[in-house]
Scaffold this active site. Structure first.
Site, PDB file in Angstrom:
ATOM      1  N   ASN A 181      -0.980  67.513 -34.468  1.00  0.00           N
ATOM      2  CA  ASN A 181      -0.024  66.751 -35.283  1.00  0.00           C
ATOM      3  C   ASN A 181       1.155  67.625 -35.654  1.00  0.00           C
ATOM      4  O   ASN A 181       1.028  68.829 -35.840  1.00  0.00           O
ATOM      5  CB  ASN A 181      -0.708  66.168 -36.527  1.00  0.00           C
ATOM      6  CG  ASN A 181      -0.679  67.110 -37.708  1.00  0.00           C
ATOM      7  OD1 ASN A 181       0.312  67.185 -38.443  1.00  0.00           O
ATOM      8  ND2 ASN A 181      -1.756  67.871 -37.893  1.00  0.00           N
ATOM      9  N   GLY A 195      -9.720  69.009 -35.786  1.00  0.00           N
ATOM     10  CA  GLY A 195     -10.850  68.315 -35.180  1.00  0.00           C
ATOM     11  C   GLY A 195     -11.902  69.276 -34.637  1.00  0.00           C
ATOM     12  O   GLY A 195     -11.833  70.490 -34.872  1.00  0.00           O
ATOM     13  N   GLY A 218     -12.313  72.066 -41.327  1.00  0.00           N
ATOM     14  CA  GLY A 218     -11.914  72.318 -39.947  1.00  0.00           C
ATOM     15  C   GLY A 218     -12.964  71.753 -39.014  1.00  0.00           C
ATOM     16  O   GLY A 218     -14.024  72.345 -38.826  1.00  0.00           O
ATOM     17  N   GLY A 219     -12.693  70.564 -38.497  1.00  0.00           N
ATOM     18  CA  GLY A 219     -13.579  69.983 -37.494  1.00  0.00           C
ATOM     19  C   GLY A 219     -14.909  69.474 -38.006  1.00  0.00           C
ATOM     20  O   GLY A 219     -15.846  69.297 -37.223  1.00  0.00           O
ATOM     21  N   CYS A 270       3.178  76.380 -44.715  1.00  0.00           N
ATOM     22  CA  CYS A 270       4.428  75.756 -44.288  1.00  0.00           C
ATOM     23  C   CYS A 270       5.515  76.843 -44.209  1.00  0.00           C
ATOM     24  O   CYS A 270       5.357  77.927 -44.758  1.00  0.00           O
ATOM     25  CB  CYS A 270       4.834  74.633 -45.231  1.00  0.00           C
ATOM     26  SG  CYS A 270       4.674  75.054 -46.942  1.00  0.00           S
ATOM     27  N   LYS A 324      -2.142  64.397 -49.950  1.00  0.00           N
ATOM     28  CA  LYS A 324      -1.139  64.932 -49.016  1.00  0.00           C
ATOM     29  C   LYS A 324      -0.234  65.925 -49.753  1.00  0.00           C
ATOM     30  O   LYS A 324       0.146  65.682 -50.906  1.00  0.00           O
ATOM     31  CB  LYS A 324      -0.318  63.750 -48.481  1.00  0.00           C
ATOM     32  CG  LYS A 324       0.899  64.125 -47.654  1.00  0.00           C
ATOM     33  CD  LYS A 324       0.534  64.380 -46.227  1.00  0.00           C
ATOM     34  CE  LYS A 324       1.714  64.916 -45.428  1.00  0.00           C
ATOM     35  NZ  LYS A 324       1.258  65.580 -44.195  1.00  0.00           N
ATOM     36  N   ASN A 363      -6.328  75.715 -42.579  1.00  0.00           N
ATOM     37  CA  ASN A 363      -5.353  74.744 -42.110  1.00  0.00           C
ATOM     38  C   ASN A 363      -5.453  74.676 -40.579  1.00  0.00           C
ATOM     39  O   ASN A 363      -6.315  75.323 -39.980  1.00  0.00           O
ATOM     40  CB  ASN A 363      -3.945  75.144 -42.567  1.00  0.00           C
ATOM     41  CG  ASN A 363      -3.086  73.922 -42.838  1.00  0.00           C
ATOM     42  OD1 ASN A 363      -3.082  72.980 -42.041  1.00  0.00           O
ATOM     43  ND2 ASN A 363      -2.356  73.920 -43.942  1.00  0.00           N
ATOM     44  N   THR A 364      -4.584  73.937 -39.949  1.00  0.00           N
ATOM     45  CA  THR A 364      -4.685  73.739 -38.497  1.00  0.00           C
ATOM     46  C   THR A 364      -4.304  74.991 -37.703  1.00  0.00           C
ATOM     47  O   THR A 364      -3.625  75.883 -38.213  1.00  0.00           O
ATOM     48  CB  THR A 364      -3.743  72.595 -38.068  1.00  0.00           C
ATOM     49  OG1 THR A 364      -2.442  72.870 -38.579  1.00  0.00           O
ATOM     50  CG2 THR A 364      -4.215  71.263 -38.594  1.00  0.00           C
TER      51      THR A 364
HETATM   52  C1  LIG Z   1      -2.353  64.345 -39.650  1.00  0.00           C
HETATM   53  C2  LIG Z   1      -2.622  65.573 -40.468  1.00  0.00           C
HETATM   54  C3  LIG Z   1      -1.837  65.838 -41.581  1.00  0.00           C
HETATM   55  C4  LIG Z   1      -2.079  66.981 -42.353  1.00  0.00           C
HETATM   56  N1  LIG Z   1      -1.322  67.217 -43.453  1.00  0.00           N
HETATM   57  C5  LIG Z   1      -1.595  68.287 -44.243  1.00  0.00           C
HETATM   58  C6  LIG Z   1      -0.883  68.514 -45.441  1.00  0.00           C
HETATM   59  O1  LIG Z   1       0.012  67.740 -45.828  1.00  0.00           O
HETATM   60  N2  LIG Z   1      -1.201  69.603 -46.175  1.00  0.00           N
HETATM   61  C7  LIG Z   1      -2.189  70.488 -45.819  1.00  0.00           C
HETATM   62  O2  LIG Z   1      -2.452  71.452 -46.546  1.00  0.00           O
HETATM   63  N3  LIG Z   1      -2.911  70.265 -44.695  1.00  0.00           N
HETATM   64  C8  LIG Z   1      -2.641  69.203 -43.906  1.00  0.00           C
HETATM   65  N4  LIG Z   1      -3.390  68.978 -42.789  1.00  0.00           N
HETATM   66  C9  LIG Z   1      -4.479  69.912 -42.436  1.00  0.00           C
HETATM   67  C10 LIG Z   1      -5.834  69.382 -42.934  1.00  0.00           C
HETATM   68  O3  LIG Z   1      -5.845  69.243 -44.333  1.00  0.00           O
HETATM   69  C11 LIG Z   1      -6.983  70.311 -42.490  1.00  0.00           C
HETATM   70  O4  LIG Z   1      -6.795  71.574 -43.066  1.00  0.00           O
HETATM   71  C12 LIG Z   1      -7.066  70.464 -40.988  1.00  0.00           C
HETATM   72  O5  LIG Z   1      -6.753  69.276 -40.324  1.00  0.00           O
HETATM   73  C13 LIG Z   1      -8.455  70.951 -40.529  1.00  0.00           C
HETATM   74  O6  LIG Z   1      -9.450  70.017 -40.861  1.00  0.00           O
HETATM   75  P1  LIG Z   1      -9.973  68.873 -39.843  1.00  0.00           P
HETATM   76  O7  LIG Z   1     -10.257  69.544 -38.535  1.00  0.00           O
HETATM   77  O8  LIG Z   1     -11.188  68.287 -40.518  1.00  0.00           O
HETATM   78  O9  LIG Z   1      -8.870  67.880 -39.723  1.00  0.00           O
HETATM   79  C14 LIG Z   1      -3.140  67.855 -42.000  1.00  0.00           C
HETATM   80  C15 LIG Z   1      -3.923  67.572 -40.876  1.00  0.00           C
HETATM   81  C16 LIG Z   1      -3.683  66.450 -40.122  1.00  0.00           C
HETATM   82  C17 LIG Z   1      -4.567  66.163 -38.934  1.00  0.00           C
END
Ligand SMILES: Cc1cc2nc3c(=O)[nH]c(=O)nc-3n(C[C@H](O)[C@H](O)[C@H](O)COP(=O)(O)O)c2cc1C
Length: 370
Positions: free
Chosen positions: A106, A254, A281-282, A167, A82, A229-230
């Protein structure tokens, strides 16, 4: 699934009877200690040898030690932790996570206990679990990033630092660092100067040209890129008309974002054929992970899938291995050598299995037994 509300990642990942207890023998075999691995999944990432391309996505694996109850972390290439800041951050008000029909939103707000807590407790547990660690850092100002990075210098087991520049940049009216090439270069350049390990820049997809931001990060000294990232999103409760997230807007993750992520990895790979990329990503299963590898990722991070099944990284690892075996391919580097720039696909027979990963691109021919 029902809505996930007002829960921190740690709470979500507590043991549950839905999850099978850990099978130590099977884990040992999967890690290649108790039995012969069937295919070699090892990769090199910015010069670092990893036993597997599968890593965890920051913020989606609690602190690592919680998941160690479900699986042997040594199966993983690395745990990306994290994002941590200099001082503890409270994060955003609840509800912090909601599900939508097309992905998870989130707004955790980077809640974390600060870099010193990480060094003292979380890192020790991960070192005891013998898994390489990629430390993710965040900050509101360039100076804060630098001070966190400085604390991490020489930290045992930390093989790389991922800089979460997605951020808010308080020095620039709260826009994200990764939305601006200059701010990206400023943070990456300063962080890189105080670390000996490779620095990965984690980029936001919420930009007009991700390759421009990637270029700024690389020019400033990033050894590699973490994509993506998201996506910024929002959900509203139709009964109350109020935002469903306490933080109003949040990050969408997701399956819904996978095509965006695959496109981002592919686009950056085309622009920078040799840059180490952690794609994410997903990615929910091994097929998604392979898609990310074909797009050009050297390693694949698993995020949201962990909230559905904390052992998903293990399943994905085994799925890739099974895929290779079923296609008669002895190693992941061999699979990657079968891809390569579209204009000049390498001759499979001329490429040694140990060849360095080449840029990904869709295979020129379907994968039959080779
Ligand atoms: C609950 C949650 C917390 C996250 N916290 C961070 C974080 O602290 N730092 C970061 O760089 N990305 C964070 N992310 C982004 C994820 O690392 C990732 O880049 C993003 O969710 C896309 O991947 P996924 O679709 O497999 O979740 C977070 C994502 C989620 C869902």
């Amino acid at each position: 699934m029902s809505d996930i509300e007002d829960l921190t990642t740690t709470e979500l990942l507590r043991p549950s009877e839905l999850v099978k207890p850990i099978d130590r023998k099977a884990e040992a075999e999967a890690a290649g200690r108790g039995g012969r691995p069937q295919a070699d999944l090892s990769v090199r990432l910015a010069g670092i040898p990893l036993r597997s391309p599968i890593v965890t996505a920051s913020g989606c694996f609690a602190s690592g030690k919680e998941i160690a109850e479900f699986m042997d972390l040594r199966v993983l290439g690395a745990v990306v932790v994290k994002s941590m800041t200099l001082e503890p951050w409270q994060g955003k008000p609840p509800p912090r996570m909601v599900e939508t029909p097309s992905g998870m939103l989130n707004a955790i707000g980077l809640q974390n206990k600060g870099v010193d807590y990480f060094l003292r407790y979380d890192l020790q547990a991960l070192n005891a679990a013998k898994v390489p660690v990629i430390a993710s850092i965040a900050g509101n100002t360039q100076q804060e990033f630098v001070r966190v990075a400085d604390r991490l210098r020489g930290a045992p087991g930390v093989i790389a630092v991922e800089v979460n520049i997605s951020c808010p940049n308080l020095e620039d009216r709260s826009s994200m660092f990764s939305h601006d090439p200059k701010a990206t270069a400023g943070v990456i350049g300063n962080v890189r100067r105080c670390l000996e390990v490779p620095v990965f820049a984690k980029l936001s997809p919420n930009v007009t040209s991700i390759t421009d931001i990637a270029g700024a990060a690389l020019d400033a000294g990033a050894a590699g890129l973490s994509l993506i990232n998201t996506l910024l999103g929002m959900a509203i409760d139709i009964e109350t008309g109020k935002p469903r997230l306490g933080g109003v807007m949040g990050g969408l993750s997701g399956p819904a974002i996978r095509p965006v992520a695959v496109r981002a990895v592919y686009e950056v790979r085309q622009a920078y054929p040799d840059v180490p990329i952690i794609g994410m990503g997903g990615v929910m299963d091994y097929k998604d992970a392979l898609e990310m590898i074909w797009a050009g990722a050297n390693a694949v991070a698993i995020g949201t899938a962990n909230f559905i099944d904390p052992r998903s990284t293990l399943d994905i690892t085994r799925g890739i291995e099974r895929f290779l075996v079923e296609h008669g391919i002895r190693s992941l580097s061999r699979l990657r050598a079968l891809s390569g720039p579209r204009s000049s696909p390498p001759a499979p027979s001329a490429t040694p299995a140990s060849a360095a990963p080449s840029p990904g691109a869709p295979p020129s021919a379907p994968l039959s037994r080779r």
